[in-house]
Design an enzyme around this catalytic site. Structure first.
Site, PDB file in Angstrom:
ATOM      1  N   HIS A 229      41.299  43.056  42.204  1.00  0.00           N
ATOM      2  CA  HIS A 229      41.727  42.883  43.600  1.00  0.00           C
ATOM      3  C   HIS A 229      42.262  44.212  44.117  1.00  0.00           C
ATOM      4  O   HIS A 229      43.019  44.891  43.422  1.00  0.00           O
ATOM      5  CB  HIS A 229      42.810  41.800  43.692  1.00  0.00           C
ATOM      6  CG  HIS A 229      42.986  41.262  45.073  1.00  0.00           C
ATOM      7  ND1 HIS A 229      43.573  41.991  46.078  1.00  0.00           N
ATOM      8  CD2 HIS A 229      42.625  40.080  45.624  1.00  0.00           C
ATOM      9  CE1 HIS A 229      43.572  41.268  47.191  1.00  0.00           C
ATOM     10  NE2 HIS A 229      42.999  40.105  46.941  1.00  0.00           N
ATOM     11  N   ARG A 276      35.915  42.588  47.860  1.00  0.00           N
ATOM     12  CA  ARG A 276      36.974  43.148  47.015  1.00  0.00           C
ATOM     13  C   ARG A 276      36.537  44.289  46.119  1.00  0.00           C
ATOM     14  O   ARG A 276      37.248  45.285  45.971  1.00  0.00           O
ATOM     15  CB  ARG A 276      37.496  42.063  46.080  1.00  0.00           C
ATOM     16  CG  ARG A 276      38.118  40.995  46.817  1.00  0.00           C
ATOM     17  CD  ARG A 276      38.559  39.910  45.966  1.00  0.00           C
ATOM     18  NE  ARG A 276      39.281  39.066  46.894  1.00  0.00           N
ATOM     19  CZ  ARG A 276      39.772  37.898  46.623  1.00  0.00           C
ATOM     20  NH1 ARG A 276      39.640  37.409  45.427  1.00  0.00           N
ATOM     21  NH2 ARG A 276      40.409  37.218  47.520  1.00  0.00           N
ATOM     22  N   HIS A 337      42.078  40.536  38.608  1.00  0.00           N
ATOM     23  CA  HIS A 337      42.404  39.368  39.430  1.00  0.00           C
ATOM     24  C   HIS A 337      41.626  38.114  39.068  1.00  0.00           C
ATOM     25  O   HIS A 337      42.182  37.014  39.057  1.00  0.00           O
ATOM     26  CB  HIS A 337      42.139  39.727  40.891  1.00  0.00           C
ATOM     27  CG  HIS A 337      42.535  38.663  41.859  1.00  0.00           C
ATOM     28  ND1 HIS A 337      43.800  38.132  41.897  1.00  0.00           N
ATOM     29  CD2 HIS A 337      41.834  38.024  42.831  1.00  0.00           C
ATOM     30  CE1 HIS A 337      43.873  37.213  42.844  1.00  0.00           C
ATOM     31  NE2 HIS A 337      42.687  37.112  43.416  1.00  0.00           N
ATOM     32  N   ARG A 372      32.986  37.490  43.164  1.00  0.00           N
ATOM     33  CA  ARG A 372      33.359  36.275  43.894  1.00  0.00           C
ATOM     34  C   ARG A 372      33.724  36.572  45.344  1.00  0.00           C
ATOM     35  O   ARG A 372      34.466  37.515  45.627  1.00  0.00           O
ATOM     36  CB  ARG A 372      34.568  35.636  43.210  1.00  0.00           C
ATOM     37  CG  ARG A 372      35.159  34.492  44.002  1.00  0.00           C
ATOM     38  CD  ARG A 372      36.425  33.992  43.364  1.00  0.00           C
ATOM     39  NE  ARG A 372      37.487  34.964  43.390  1.00  0.00           N
ATOM     40  CZ  ARG A 372      38.725  34.732  43.837  1.00  0.00           C
ATOM     41  NH1 ARG A 372      39.051  33.545  44.284  1.00  0.00           N
ATOM     42  NH2 ARG A 372      39.639  35.679  43.801  1.00  0.00           N
TER      43      ARG A 372
HETATM   44  C1  FAD Z   1      47.551  35.572  42.731  1.00  0.00           C
HETATM   45  C2  FAD Z   1      46.289  34.766  42.888  1.00  0.00           C
HETATM   46  C3  FAD Z   1      45.859  34.389  44.148  1.00  0.00           C
HETATM   47  C4  FAD Z   1      44.687  33.646  44.307  1.00  0.00           C
HETATM   48  N1  FAD Z   1      44.321  33.246  45.551  1.00  0.00           N
HETATM   49  C5  FAD Z   1      43.227  32.458  45.691  1.00  0.00           C
HETATM   50  C6  FAD Z   1      42.868  31.932  46.970  1.00  0.00           C
HETATM   51  O1  FAD Z   1      43.534  32.164  47.959  1.00  0.00           O
HETATM   52  N2  FAD Z   1      41.755  31.163  47.044  1.00  0.00           N
HETATM   53  C7  FAD Z   1      40.975  30.867  45.964  1.00  0.00           C
HETATM   54  O2  FAD Z   1      39.963  30.170  46.111  1.00  0.00           O
HETATM   55  N3  FAD Z   1      41.322  31.333  44.748  1.00  0.00           N
HETATM   56  C8  FAD Z   1      42.420  32.106  44.581  1.00  0.00           C
HETATM   57  N4  FAD Z   1      42.764  32.555  43.350  1.00  0.00           N
HETATM   58  C9  FAD Z   1      41.968  32.135  42.193  1.00  0.00           C
HETATM   59  C10 FAD Z   1      42.249  30.681  41.883  1.00  0.00           C
HETATM   60  O3  FAD Z   1      43.612  30.420  42.076  1.00  0.00           O
HETATM   61  C11 FAD Z   1      41.864  30.329  40.457  1.00  0.00           C
HETATM   62  O4  FAD Z   1      40.591  30.799  40.153  1.00  0.00           O
HETATM   63  C12 FAD Z   1      41.853  28.826  40.248  1.00  0.00           C
HETATM   64  O5  FAD Z   1      43.009  28.260  40.764  1.00  0.00           O
HETATM   65  C13 FAD Z   1      41.740  28.522  38.778  1.00  0.00           C
HETATM   66  O6  FAD Z   1      42.004  27.156  38.587  1.00  0.00           O
HETATM   67  P1  FAD Z   1      41.806  26.527  37.152  1.00  0.00           P
HETATM   68  O7  FAD Z   1      42.199  25.108  37.265  1.00  0.00           O
HETATM   69  O8  FAD Z   1      40.464  26.858  36.642  1.00  0.00           O
HETATM   70  O9  FAD Z   1      42.837  27.332  36.199  1.00  0.00           O
HETATM   71  P2  FAD Z   1      44.415  27.463  36.283  1.00  0.00           P
HETATM   72  O10 FAD Z   1      44.914  27.037  37.586  1.00  0.00           O
HETATM   73  O11 FAD Z   1      44.784  28.819  35.828  1.00  0.00           O
HETATM   74  O12 FAD Z   1      44.940  26.404  35.207  1.00  0.00           O
HETATM   75  C14 FAD Z   1      44.747  26.600  33.832  1.00  0.00           C
HETATM   76  C15 FAD Z   1      45.505  25.521  33.074  1.00  0.00           C
HETATM   77  O13 FAD Z   1      45.097  25.539  31.704  1.00  0.00           O
HETATM   78  C16 FAD Z   1      46.234  25.413  30.869  1.00  0.00           C
HETATM   79  N5  FAD Z   1      45.899  25.983  29.550  1.00  0.00           N
HETATM   80  C17 FAD Z   1      45.378  27.201  29.282  1.00  0.00           C
HETATM   81  N6  FAD Z   1      45.177  27.326  27.937  1.00  0.00           N
HETATM   82  C18 FAD Z   1      45.590  26.162  27.368  1.00  0.00           C
HETATM   83  C19 FAD Z   1      45.653  25.682  26.035  1.00  0.00           C
HETATM   84  N7  FAD Z   1      45.258  26.438  24.977  1.00  0.00           N
HETATM   85  N8  FAD Z   1      46.151  24.444  25.798  1.00  0.00           N
HETATM   86  C20 FAD Z   1      46.581  23.667  26.847  1.00  0.00           C
HETATM   87  N9  FAD Z   1      46.542  24.075  28.143  1.00  0.00           N
HETATM   88  C21 FAD Z   1      46.055  25.303  28.391  1.00  0.00           C
HETATM   89  C22 FAD Z   1      47.308  26.174  31.624  1.00  0.00           C
HETATM   90  O14 FAD Z   1      48.579  25.839  31.148  1.00  0.00           O
HETATM   91  C23 FAD Z   1      47.014  25.704  33.054  1.00  0.00           C
HETATM   92  O15 FAD Z   1      47.605  24.437  33.267  1.00  0.00           O
HETATM   93  C24 FAD Z   1      43.928  33.305  43.164  1.00  0.00           C
HETATM   94  C25 FAD Z   1      44.359  33.679  41.908  1.00  0.00           C
HETATM   95  C26 FAD Z   1      45.534  34.406  41.759  1.00  0.00           C
HETATM   96  C27 FAD Z   1      45.964  34.801  40.387  1.00  0.00           C
END
Ligand code: FAD
Length: 491
Positions: A229, A276, A337, A372
């Site tokens: 980012h 980005r 990011h 992305r």
């Molecule tokens: C600062 C920031 C800003 C962003 N802004 C945007 C935005 O505005 N719009 C957008 O579309 N995207 C945005 N993104 C990207 C987006 O937020 C993520 O890609 C998306 O939310 C990922 O969701 P997820 O459910 O795949 O993973 P996550 O939300 O990261 O959840 C992962 C989960 O897995 C669990 N976990 C991991 N390993 C284990 C394990 N071994 N055992 C048990 N549990 C485990 C964790 O505890 C967590 O609960 C942003 C990302 C960041 C970092």
């Protein structure tokens, strides 16, 4: 401690992907959601900008959103996966709305839509600048009301074993090793930011799910497609650098070099609003040209009241760092990011291993291609986690429940303590080898160093602790990335 020792479905992760999947199952399906830390700690909760979706058919359409996604992805996207994302996503966003997620609205009552880099239309719905938290809080509340879903926090999955008709998972909880069975497993473990020294990602982003899937023989694809980012707050010595959302540039902020000059148009005609990777590249090249890493975002030309009401979270985080963004320039620099690649899944979110599904940032669905488009990742997490759940429901209804194979011999908790410094070493290697501008001359040596660490962790007799599991994940993921790079795959 565990309510049951077998479930129909185990979901690893309580981010948007894991929670939204859990919500899809009716009473007749037993579901366990495990999360390695507190439930809301995730990349999802950090999302600021919002969710991209075509909701205003008078000013926008699917073709435009698809085209924007393909352009940002350098046409390396999987077109069917993109079409599914764009055409099904709006209903999922409206579902969140109906669950009570408070997206910002216009005076007329319709959802307010903002513009972000790479989008040709205003189509990002948001809750101020903390959209992710608003969604996660509401999803946790909704899942907690479901009697068929158990949720376990501080429960870390350290291994997944394939057996007949399902899986046995090893779960570390309160220092004890437990086994839980499941007919279906959904990996929704998020990103890999913690393999870098500087990242916007949450502490949970150590790539555990990708490493577990890899150890099980699942196909991992395009892991070296990493998004950097262009605007994270340039705080000294902080691993998790907070993001200055793209929306700040969307609302008119300009990017300045150390001399206070705008420079982005020198590198791309879209200037600060280019995708980005293009802006990040421009910053690093400008940094080399000026010999300085001092860069700033400047939004002071805008009305202070507008800034405070549009970006309350960023405004207060900047104030904590001594910067009043209504008057001061914000010091920024690129940061790791997002991950475009991951566990390879098909259009139904299935991996190549029967019964194993994956959704969210840990996957490669092909929607993002090489890069992305902003705000497409929450949308991807919603669409593909729902799809995974729908496919499991379909399989349960058509094939019926089958007896699960016996659990493997339990692991021993005994073992050596993990030597210190492993994670730091890997982070230094990754930062030095592949940060925005790759350094091909370092690929081979860096790979060999990381590969030696992976072998040591896998063959050594280390005690199974959270520290060990995360260090192993970081090492495995870094090893796969460096292997792809030295083989010349992807870039
Ligand atoms: C600062 C920031 C800003 C962003 N802004 C945007 C935005 O505005 N719009 C957008 O579309 N995207 C945005 N993104 C990207 C987006 O937020 C993520 O890609 C998306 O939310 C990922 O969701 P997820 O459910 O795949 O993973 P996550 O939300 O990261 O959840 C992962 C989960 O897995 C669990 N976990 C991991 N390993 C284990 C394990 N071994 N055992 C048990 N549990 C485990 C964790 O505890 C967590 O609960 C942003 C990302 C960041 C970092």
């Amino acid at each position: 401690m565990f309510m049951k020792d077998k479930y129909d479905v185990v979901i690893i992760g309580s981010g948007v992907a894991g929670l939204y999947a859990a919500l899809q199952f009716d009473e007749d399906v037993d579901v366990l959601v495990v999360s390695k830390r507190e439930l809301p700690l995730s990349n999802s909760s950090l999302a600021q900008g919002g969710v991209a979706a075509v909701l205003d058919k008078n000013n926008d359409n699917y073709k435009l959103h698809i085209a924007d996604t393909l352009i940002a992805g350098k046409f390396k996207n999987n077109l069917s996966a993109v079409e599914k994302l764009v055409s099904e996503g709006p209903a999922d966003v409206m579902k969140l709305n109906s669950l009570g997620v408070e997206f910002d609205t216009e005076k007329s009552g319709e959802l307010s839509k903002t513009l972000e880099a790479g989008h040709s239309r205003h189509r990002i719905v948001h809750h101020k600048d903390s959209t992710g938290k608003a969604i996660v809080d509401k999803l946790i509340e909704s899942v907690q009301q479901k009697s068929n879903v158990d949720m376990l926090d501080y429960a870390l999955v350290y291994e997944i074993n394939k057996v007949e008709n399902g899986f046995w998972l090893g779960i570390l909880k309160d220092g004890e090793l437990n086994q839980v069975g499941a007919e279906f497993v959904l990996i929704a473990t998020g990103g890999i930011g913690r393999i870098y020294k500087y990242t916007t990602n949450s502490a949970i982003a150590t790539g555990d799910g990708i490493a577990l899937a890899h150890m099980l023989g699942a196909e991992i694809r395009h892991l070296s497609r990493i998004q950097f980012h262009p605007t994270a707050f340039a705080a000294e010595n902080e691993r998790e650098r907070f993001l200055i959302s793209e929306a700040v540039r969307g609302e008119g902020a300009v990017y300045l070099n150390c001399k206070g000059e705008r420079f982005a148009f020198k590198y791309d005609e879209r200037g600060e609003l280019a995708p980005r990777d293009v802006v990040s590249n421009a910053v690093i090249r400008e940094s080399i040209a000026t010999g300085s890493e001092d860069f700033y975002l400047d939004i002071t030309a805008k009305d202070p009241e507008f800034i405070k009401s549009r970006f309350p979270m960023i405004y207060s985080r900047c104030l904590e760092e001594g910067i009043d963004m209504t008057k001061d320039r914000i010091p920024v620099f690129p940061c790791q990011h997002y991950l475009m690649g991951g566990i390879n899944v098909d259009i139904n979110a299935r991996t190549n291993i029967d019964g194993l599904y994956a959704a969210g940032e840990c996957t490669h669905t092909g929607v993002h291609g090489a890069n992305r488009l902003a705000s497409n990742s929450l949308l991807e997490a919603l669409v593909y986690s729902r799809t995974a759940a729908e496919h499991m429901i379909y399989k349960l209804h058509t094939d019926g429940r089958k007896p699960l194979g016996p659990a493997p011999k339990p692991d021993s908790a005994e073992g050596e303590a993990l030597p210190t410094g492993i994670r730091t070493k890997i982070r230094e290697i990754m930062q030095d080898t592949y940060f925005v501008l790759p350094k091909p001359e370092k690929y081979q040596k860096s790979f060999e160093e990381v590969d030696a660490i992976v072998n040591n962790l896998i063959t050594g007799n280390y005690a199974i602790t959270a520290d060990f599991v995360e260090a192993r994940s970081i090492a495995i993921v870094a090893g796969i990335i460096l292997d792809e790079l030295r083989e010349g795959i992807n870039l």
